[in-house]
Scaffold this motif. Structure first.
Motif, PDB file in Angstrom:
ATOM      1  N   LYS A  13       0.831  -1.213   0.000  1.00  0.00           N
ATOM      2  CA  LYS A  13       0.000   0.000   0.000  1.00  0.00           C
ATOM      3  C   LYS A  13       0.861   1.257   0.000  1.00  0.00           C
ATOM      4  N   ASP A  14       2.012   1.215   0.689  1.00  0.00           N
ATOM      5  CA  ASP A  14       2.907   2.366   0.698  1.00  0.00           C
ATOM      6  C   ASP A  14       3.601   2.535  -0.654  1.00  0.00           C
ATOM      7  N   ILE A  15       3.984   1.409  -1.253  1.00  0.00           N
ATOM      8  CA  ILE A  15       4.576   1.467  -2.596  1.00  0.00           C
ATOM      9  C   ILE A  15       3.574   2.099  -3.546  1.00  0.00           C
ATOM     10  N   SER A  16       2.327   1.672  -3.451  1.00  0.00           N
ATOM     11  CA  SER A  16       1.277   2.186  -4.322  1.00  0.00           C
ATOM     12  C   SER A  16       1.101   3.696  -4.156  1.00  0.00           C
ATOM     13  N   LYS A  17       1.106   4.180  -2.929  1.00  0.00           N
ATOM     14  CA  LYS A  17       0.951   5.626  -2.680  1.00  0.00           C
ATOM     15  C   LYS A  17       2.117   6.413  -3.271  1.00  0.00           C
ATOM     16  N   LYS A  20       1.929   6.333  -7.098  1.00  0.00           N
ATOM     17  CA  LYS A  20       0.828   7.210  -7.536  1.00  0.00           C
ATOM     18  C   LYS A  20       1.304   8.660  -7.574  1.00  0.00           C
ATOM     19  N   GLU A  21       2.027   9.070  -6.546  1.00  0.00           N
ATOM     20  CA  GLU A  21       2.495  10.448  -6.443  1.00  0.00           C
ATOM     21  C   GLU A  21       3.537  10.784  -7.512  1.00  0.00           C
ATOM     22  N   TYR A  22       4.465   9.882  -7.751  1.00  0.00           N
ATOM     23  CA  TYR A  22       5.576  10.179  -8.658  1.00  0.00           C
ATOM     24  C   TYR A  22       5.332   9.785 -10.115  1.00  0.00           C
ATOM     25  N   ILE A  23       4.591   8.706 -10.341  1.00  0.00           N
ATOM     26  CA  ILE A  23       4.404   8.225 -11.708  1.00  0.00           C
ATOM     27  C   ILE A  23       2.958   8.383 -12.162  1.00  0.00           C
ATOM     28  N   GLY A  24       2.024   8.357 -11.207  1.00  0.00           N
ATOM     29  CA  GLY A  24       0.624   8.509 -11.549  1.00  0.00           C
ATOM     30  C   GLY A  24      -0.127   7.197 -11.739  1.00  0.00           C
ATOM     31  N   TRP A  25       0.538   6.072 -11.461  1.00  0.00           N
ATOM     32  CA  TRP A  25      -0.121   4.777 -11.614  1.00  0.00           C
ATOM     33  C   TRP A  25      -1.212   4.618 -10.555  1.00  0.00           C
ATOM     34  N   GLU A  26      -2.268   3.940 -10.963  1.00  0.00           N
ATOM     35  CA  GLU A  26      -3.324   3.592 -10.022  1.00  0.00           C
ATOM     36  C   GLU A  26      -2.882   2.379  -9.194  1.00  0.00           C
ATOM     37  N   LYS A  27      -3.573   2.165  -8.087  1.00  0.00           N
ATOM     38  CA  LYS A  27      -3.239   1.077  -7.169  1.00  0.00           C
ATOM     39  C   LYS A  27      -3.200  -0.278  -7.874  1.00  0.00           C
ATOM     40  N   ASN A  28      -4.193  -0.556  -8.722  1.00  0.00           N
ATOM     41  CA  ASN A  28      -4.249  -1.857  -9.402  1.00  0.00           C
ATOM     42  C   ASN A  28      -3.038  -2.083 -10.305  1.00  0.00           C
ATOM     43  N   THR A  29      -2.597  -1.037 -10.976  1.00  0.00           N
ATOM     44  CA  THR A  29      -1.417  -1.151 -11.852  1.00  0.00           C
ATOM     45  C   THR A  29      -0.183  -1.489 -11.022  1.00  0.00           C
TER      46      THR A  29
END
Length: 110
Positions: A13-17, A20-29
């Motif tokens: 979950k932290d990796i995802s956040k 998301k902030e730096y690359i813009g990927w959604e959680k599922n990606t």
């Protein structure tokens, strides 16, 4: 992988956040990429918390990717790669001396 190499371990979950902030990927990606890295044996998942840690070192990935690049673009010839690369460089006397030192030290390893 950069996140795991610099942090040792992180919850998905932290990796995802962060991603998301730096690359813009959604959680599922992000979770899909993590799953693929786990399947390839590059990342380990531990529970509880879906904690991820790297199973391969940054150095080993660099070695693999460098070899693949040289194989793909230079037919596996390190000499051709170095020659082509150096043609487009402006090297100082210090750079040349350092390269000569590296070449001399590398030949001793064989």
């Amino acid at each position: 992988m950069e996140l795991l190499w610099s942090n040792k371990e992180l919850a998905a979950k932290d990796i995802s956040k962060i991603i998301k902030e730096y690359i813009g990927w959604e959680k599922n990606t992000t979770y899909t990429v993590i799953k693929r890295l786990i399947d390839k044996g590059a990342v380990q998942r531990t529970d509880p918390g879906f904690i991820c840690s790297a199973l391969v070192s940054q150095r080993s990935v660099r070695e693999i990717e460098t070899k693949r690049l040289i194989d793909q673009f230079y037919n596996g010839s390190l000499q051709t790669f170095i020659s082509e690369y150096l043609k487009n460089q402006s090297l100082s006397a210090g750079d040349i001396a350092e390269l000569q030192k590296l070449a001399k030290n590398s030949s001793r390893k064989f």
